[in-house]
Design a protein around this motif. Sequence first.
Motif, PDB file in Angstrom:
ATOM      1  N   PHE A  26       0.718  -1.297  -0.091  1.00 56.39           N
ATOM      2  CA  PHE A  26       0.151   0.116   0.165  1.00 56.39           C
ATOM      3  C   PHE A  26       0.907   1.267  -0.022  1.00 56.39           C
ATOM      4  O   PHE A  26       0.313   2.259  -0.643  1.00 56.39           O
ATOM      5  N   SER A  27       2.158   1.313   0.474  1.00 58.55           N
ATOM      6  CA  SER A  27       2.749   2.502   0.547  1.00 58.55           C
ATOM      7  C   SER A  27       3.308   2.609  -0.847  1.00 58.55           C
ATOM      8  O   SER A  27       3.953   3.787  -1.077  1.00 58.55           O
ATOM      9  N   ARG A  28       3.216   1.897  -1.804  1.00 60.17           N
ATOM     10  CA  ARG A  28       3.668   2.109  -3.316  1.00 60.17           C
ATOM     11  C   ARG A  28       2.441   2.471  -4.159  1.00 60.17           C
ATOM     12  O   ARG A  28       2.653   2.479  -5.279  1.00 60.17           O
ATOM     13  N   LEU A  29       1.415   2.712  -3.476  1.00 61.01           N
ATOM     14  CA  LEU A  29       0.126   3.359  -4.513  1.00 61.01           C
ATOM     15  C   LEU A  29       0.353   4.505  -5.021  1.00 61.01           C
ATOM     16  O   LEU A  29       0.962   5.456  -4.447  1.00 61.01           O
ATOM     17  N   ALA A  30      -0.086   4.449  -6.199  1.00 62.87           N
ATOM     18  CA  ALA A  30      -0.057   5.677  -7.101  1.00 62.87           C
ATOM     19  C   ALA A  30      -1.199   6.753  -6.360  1.00 62.87           C
ATOM     20  O   ALA A  30      -2.139   6.460  -5.901  1.00 62.87           O
ATOM     21  N   VAL A  31      -0.598   8.095  -6.280  1.00 61.50           N
ATOM     22  CA  VAL A  31      -1.240   9.212  -5.649  1.00 61.50           C
ATOM     23  C   VAL A  31      -1.652  10.135  -6.677  1.00 61.50           C
ATOM     24  O   VAL A  31      -0.730  10.309  -7.726  1.00 61.50           O
ATOM     25  N   GLY A  32      -2.264  11.240  -6.429  1.00 61.96           N
ATOM     26  CA  GLY A  32      -2.472  12.275  -7.285  1.00 61.96           C
ATOM     27  C   GLY A  32      -3.580  11.852  -8.492  1.00 61.96           C
ATOM     28  O   GLY A  32      -4.028  10.822  -8.704  1.00 61.96           O
ATOM     29  N   GLY A  99       4.458  14.128   3.884  1.00 64.15           N
ATOM     30  CA  GLY A  99       3.155  13.590   3.444  1.00 64.15           C
ATOM     31  C   GLY A  99       2.282  12.509   4.140  1.00 64.15           C
ATOM     32  O   GLY A  99       3.128  11.807   4.740  1.00 64.15           O
ATOM     33  N   ALA A 100       1.395  12.366   3.868  1.00 64.18           N
ATOM     34  CA  ALA A 100       0.554  11.431   4.562  1.00 64.18           C
ATOM     35  C   ALA A 100      -0.399  10.513   3.852  1.00 64.18           C
ATOM     36  O   ALA A 100      -1.382  11.416   2.916  1.00 64.18           O
ATOM     37  N   LEU A 101      -0.591   9.088   3.799  1.00 66.30           N
ATOM     38  CA  LEU A 101      -1.417   8.409   2.829  1.00 66.30           C
ATOM     39  C   LEU A 101      -2.189   7.505   3.697  1.00 66.30           C
ATOM     40  O   LEU A 101      -1.707   7.012   4.699  1.00 66.30           O
ATOM     41  N   ALA A 125     -10.319  -2.517   8.546  1.00 62.20           N
ATOM     42  CA  ALA A 125      -8.831  -2.519   8.076  1.00 62.20           C
ATOM     43  C   ALA A 125      -8.547  -0.999   7.441  1.00 62.20           C
ATOM     44  O   ALA A 125      -9.358  -0.395   7.212  1.00 62.20           O
ATOM     45  N   LEU A 126      -7.464  -0.617   7.820  1.00 63.31           N
ATOM     46  CA  LEU A 126      -6.848   0.614   7.572  1.00 63.31           C
ATOM     47  C   LEU A 126      -5.420   0.648   7.355  1.00 63.31           C
ATOM     48  O   LEU A 126      -4.800  -0.036   8.221  1.00 63.31           O
ATOM     49  N   SER A 127      -4.726   1.205   6.277  1.00 68.77           N
ATOM     50  CA  SER A 127      -3.335   1.264   6.213  1.00 68.77           C
ATOM     51  C   SER A 127      -2.974   2.736   6.080  1.00 68.77           C
ATOM     52  O   SER A 127      -3.808   3.751   5.526  1.00 68.77           O
ATOM     53  N   GLN A 128      -1.736   3.129   6.706  1.00 67.74           N
ATOM     54  CA  GLN A 128      -1.491   4.437   6.762  1.00 67.74           C
ATOM     55  C   GLN A 128       0.373   4.481   6.405  1.00 67.74           C
ATOM     56  O   GLN A 128       0.980   3.596   6.833  1.00 67.74           O
ATOM     57  N   ALA A 129       0.505   5.510   5.572  1.00 75.21           N
ATOM     58  CA  ALA A 129       1.964   5.998   5.506  1.00 75.21           C
ATOM     59  C   ALA A 129       2.363   7.296   5.423  1.00 75.21           C
ATOM     60  O   ALA A 129       1.550   8.179   5.104  1.00 75.21           O
ATOM     61  N   TYR A 130       3.081   7.709   6.768  1.00 75.98           N
ATOM     62  CA  TYR A 130       3.701   9.054   6.672  1.00 75.98           C
ATOM     63  C   TYR A 130       5.161   9.262   6.244  1.00 75.98           C
ATOM     64  O   TYR A 130       6.272   8.394   6.642  1.00 75.98           O
ATOM     65  N   THR A 131       5.235  10.240   5.118  1.00 76.47           N
ATOM     66  CA  THR A 131       6.505  10.264   4.522  1.00 76.47           C
ATOM     67  C   THR A 131       7.318  11.845   4.625  1.00 76.47           C
ATOM     68  O   THR A 131       6.297  12.680   4.918  1.00 76.47           O
ATOM     69  N   LYS A 149       9.648   6.486   5.064  1.00 71.86           N
ATOM     70  CA  LYS A 149       8.329   6.322   5.331  1.00 71.86           C
ATOM     71  C   LYS A 149       8.154   5.462   6.687  1.00 71.86           C
ATOM     72  O   LYS A 149       8.718   4.414   6.848  1.00 71.86           O
ATOM     73  N   PHE A 150       7.132   5.778   7.535  1.00 69.95           N
ATOM     74  CA  PHE A 150       6.629   5.124   8.587  1.00 69.95           C
ATOM     75  C   PHE A 150       5.198   4.592   8.325  1.00 69.95           C
ATOM     76  O   PHE A 150       4.316   5.440   8.144  1.00 69.95           O
TER      77      PHE A 150
END
Length: 317
Positions: A26-32, A99-101, A125-131, A149-150
């Motif tokens: 999930f940390s490699r998901l496309a954003v924007g 950033g935060a996802l 379920a929930l996934s989070q990434a802070y960059t 990324k955390f």
Amino acid sequence: MIRAGAVLLLLCAEAQGANVEGAGGFSRLAVGARGPALGGSITALDDGPTALAANPAGLARLEQPATLVLTGTALPLERSLNFIAAGGWATAATAVGIGALFYNPGGGIEFRRNNTELPDSVQTALSQAYTLGAAWRVFPPLEAGLSVKFLLDAAGNRSAWGFTGDLGLLYHPFRRFALSLVMQDAGGADLTGFNWSTEFHEQFARVLHAGASLDLNPLTLVGEVRDLADPRGTWSGGLELDVARPLTLRAGLEDGRLSAGFGIGARVRRRAAVRLDYALARDPIADAGLVHRVALSWSFVQDARPRARRAVPTAPP
């Protein structure tokens, strides 16, 4: 709701424009919206805070002193993906970003001990990434960047945390031509991974991408190959056309799936600019469904980015 047998699929193989197989996908998901509209081919073109997720070296191409971007993605199967990021100049040759996802893989996960019609339990379920990221202009044709990324993940009553990071390069052999190289999860199995509450350690594998962009003004062509070490690596391409000063049209192709989108911007007063980007693509999981992506960015405008100052020798008294 989602059956437990499909949990890993939905957590790790969702996004267009990114290799998301395996742990921490999930940390490699496309954003924007710009990248997905171009078929995911964005690593050689991204010049905003979304570069934190695509290629951190792109932060060095920020044209304005500070930019804030908010993105939202509506996915089939009750899934959602939201990303917020900000980037700006630290010095004349350095830019930083944060950033935060937040990724929600659906309305719930159904757990079954046996193949029964009704689940034994339904859990969220929930996934989070802070960059955090930074990029540098090493010398005029080369830019380099890194991000750390955390990660937090939860599936029912199980939770996990971990770290990972990406490295990126942008090389401009010619003024309108750029090459990119990105290593995601650069620490490999030794330095990155998930530590689950069940005392299970999940390792991340390195993934290498390469891309290119060619500016033919008003047309820009982009291409990318993902996971260079895998013979089945995905190819993608796209084009971007500046129709008029505020309007840009985009189209792309990735693994046989078409995508399209647009961007429109406007100056707000004298020192600010706002931009809206949209992308539409077919969902790689729910193949019959469509993915809608919207990105809104706000920039503080400055006519030109300052250059690094050089010391001027003075004559002795």
